[in-house]
Design an enzyme around this catalytic site. Structure first.
Site, PDB file in Angstrom:
ATOM      1  N   CYS A 184       1.251   6.102  12.247  1.00  0.00           N
ATOM      2  CA  CYS A 184       0.918   5.367  13.460  1.00  0.00           C
ATOM      3  C   CYS A 184       0.938   6.256  14.697  1.00  0.00           C
ATOM      4  CB  CYS A 184       1.889   4.209  13.656  1.00  0.00           C
ATOM      5  SG  CYS A 184       1.959   3.154  12.235  1.00  0.00           S
ATOM      6  N   HIS A 216       0.799  -1.234   0.000  1.00  0.00           N
ATOM      7  CA  HIS A 216       0.000   0.000   0.000  1.00  0.00           C
ATOM      8  C   HIS A 216       0.830   1.281   0.000  1.00  0.00           C
ATOM      9  CE1 HIS A 216      -0.013   1.380   4.368  1.00  0.00           C
ATOM     10  NE2 HIS A 216       0.478   0.164   4.517  1.00  0.00           N
TER      11      HIS A 216
HETATM   12  N1  PLP Z   1       8.107   0.279   7.979  1.00  0.00           N
HETATM   13  C1  PLP Z   1       8.027   1.561   7.605  1.00  0.00           C
HETATM   14  C2  PLP Z   1       9.269   2.327   7.350  1.00  0.00           C
HETATM   15  C3  PLP Z   1       6.773   2.162   7.450  1.00  0.00           C
HETATM   16  O1  PLP Z   1       6.681   3.420   7.065  1.00  0.00           O
HETATM   17  C4  PLP Z   1       5.607   1.394   7.710  1.00  0.00           C
HETATM   18  C5  PLP Z   1       4.267   2.001   7.613  1.00  0.00           C
HETATM   19  O2  PLP Z   1       4.097   3.192   7.757  1.00  0.00           O
HETATM   20  C6  PLP Z   1       5.757   0.059   8.082  1.00  0.00           C
HETATM   21  C7  PLP Z   1       7.023  -0.472   8.207  1.00  0.00           C
HETATM   22  C8  PLP Z   1       4.579  -0.823   8.363  1.00  0.00           C
HETATM   23  O3  PLP Z   1       3.938  -1.141   7.167  1.00  0.00           O
HETATM   24  P1  PLP Z   1       2.436  -1.702   7.191  1.00  0.00           P
HETATM   25  O4  PLP Z   1       1.558  -0.552   7.506  1.00  0.00           O
HETATM   26  O5  PLP Z   1       2.214  -2.242   5.826  1.00  0.00           O
HETATM   27  O6  PLP Z   1       2.410  -2.746   8.236  1.00  0.00           O
END
Ligand code: PLP
Length: 400
Positions: free
Chosen positions: A329, A205
């Protein structure tokens, strides 16, 4: 609120590419067979997964399709890599990471610390660059795993992955190297062979596939235990009936992204630079938090001194403009971002730092619009600030 959304939050998530959706649709409708079934009808689904795996393999420049594991997201890719490697090397209890990783890595390490692991968190300098000397000193014979992100989600700063790999392997050839490439995928090339990584995770995504699908590259010499135990799917490395339409979508998105890197490096970067230059020219005491650090082409993180970031976001939102004051997040929380804190961004700017992240769908008109309304928004908020003396001083300094 304007009718049209100006979406400058592509590090949070992206719009699904029309071609990706088109490729997925048959598998959401008519081609619904379970790919593990024996009959001919199921072959379409299992062949579609095979094709997608080839596309993802090429995206990573992996040696074999067998090195590709489909997951549900970036967080699952990271959890699978980290837990999987550590479970295979139970006698080693030392892990290295950076202070600016995504919570899907940092929070997992906090849990592992409680289970007896020692974790070294490597710092960054004021522009977000990793301290390579500290990293080199941290690697020892007990190091099971090093995990360092390719590009930071909040600042876009790129880590020198190849160099980091060389440092690790020189000090401890047995230590495994996992790279969270979620924010690098679709923005810069991911060549796992050239970079010398053992495991690398991506999330669909973030580069125009839907939410709910990701992938993990696992070098053929790297053994992991599965996170999800059950059936034989994914060569026993991840149980559960395969999410055929989303895997097809991920394959298509990888194929499209691989052919689009030049556009990211030129046109997306040009628009990002235009936005940045407009802000820095027209708004006094706006600071580019990453300075001269090497970044992915779509991201800028700017600190507006003596302004509350959440207020900027609300005003931008009223005008249909989407941006972020931290990673997706943590937005909504008023805690300053752990990334900007690790960079020692001054307290006057840390609360007023905004991330703008562009995509191939961002237009010049949108950037011009943001540049035309943002100075007024900041001025309006600053007029209500309790720091009028400090602001008057800053304005005077700027006009000298
Ligand atoms: N790693 C990084 C650097 C991210 O920016 C994100 C999401 O923002 C993730 C991991 C986690 O990805 P997902 O939302 O697909 O679990």
């Amino acid at each position: 609120m304007t009718d049209k959304v100006i979406y400058l939050d592509n590090n949070a998530t992206t719009r699904v590419d029309d071609k990706v959706l088109e490729a997925m649709l048959p598998f959401l409708k008519d081609e619904y067979a379970n790919p593990s079934s024996m009959y001919e009808f199921a072959k379409h689904a299992s062949n579609a997964i095979k094709d997608a795996r080839v596309k993802v393999k090429e995206f990573f420049n992996a040696q074999s399709e067998k090195e590709i594991l489909f997951t549900s997201c970036g967080s699952e890719s990271a959890n699978t890599a980290i837990r999987g490697v550590l479970n295979m090397n139970k006698n080693k209890k030392h892990i290295i990471t950076s202070k600016v990783e995504h919570p899907c890595v940092l929070n997992l390490y906090q849990t592992l610390e409680k289970q007896g692991y020692t974790v070294d968190y490597i710092g960054v300098n004021s522009v977000g660059e990793l301290d390579l000397e500290q990293l080199s000193e941290a690697v020892n014979d007990d190091t099971a795993l090093v995990s360092i992100m390719y590009a930071n989600n909040e600042t876009g700063v790129i880590n020198p992955i190849q160099k980091i790999s060389e440092i690790i392997k020189e000090k401890n050839p047995q230590a495994k190297f996992f790279v969270d490439a979620v924010q690098a995928a679709g923005k810069v090339p991911l060549d796992v062979q050239e970079l010398g990584v053992d495991l690398m995770g991506i999330s669909g995504h973030k580069f125009h596939a839907p939410k709910g699908v990701g992938a993990l590259y696992i070098n053929s010499k790297t053994l992991i235990t599965p996170l999800i135990i059950g059936g034989h799917q994914e060569r026993g490395k991840r149980a559960g009936t395969e999410n055929v339409p989303y895997i097809v979508g991920l394959g298509e998105a990888c194929d499209i992204a691989a052919h689009h890197l030049k556009y990211e490096a030129t046109e997306v970067k040009r628009l990002r630079d235009k936005l940045e230059a407009g802000i820095l020219k027209n708004i006094y005491n706006a600071r580019l938090n990453t300075g001269i650090a090497n970044r992915v082409p779509n991201t800028t993180n700017i600190g507006f001194e003596y302004v509350e970031g959440e207020l900027i976001l609300l005003h931008l939102s009223d005008m249909g403009i989407c941006a972020s004051s931290g990673s997706a997040c943590t937005s909504g929380s008023l805690e300053p971002s752990h990334v900007l804190r690790a960079m020692n961004v001054p307290f006057t700017a840390i609360h007023g730092s905004i991330r703008f992240s562009l995509s191939k769908y961002t237009t010049e008109k949108e950037i011009d619009y943001v540049n035309s309304v943002l100075p007024g928004i900041i001025e309006k908020i600053r007029n209500l600030s309790p720091y009028q003396d400090e602001l008057a001083q800053l304005k005077k300094q700027k006009s000298l």
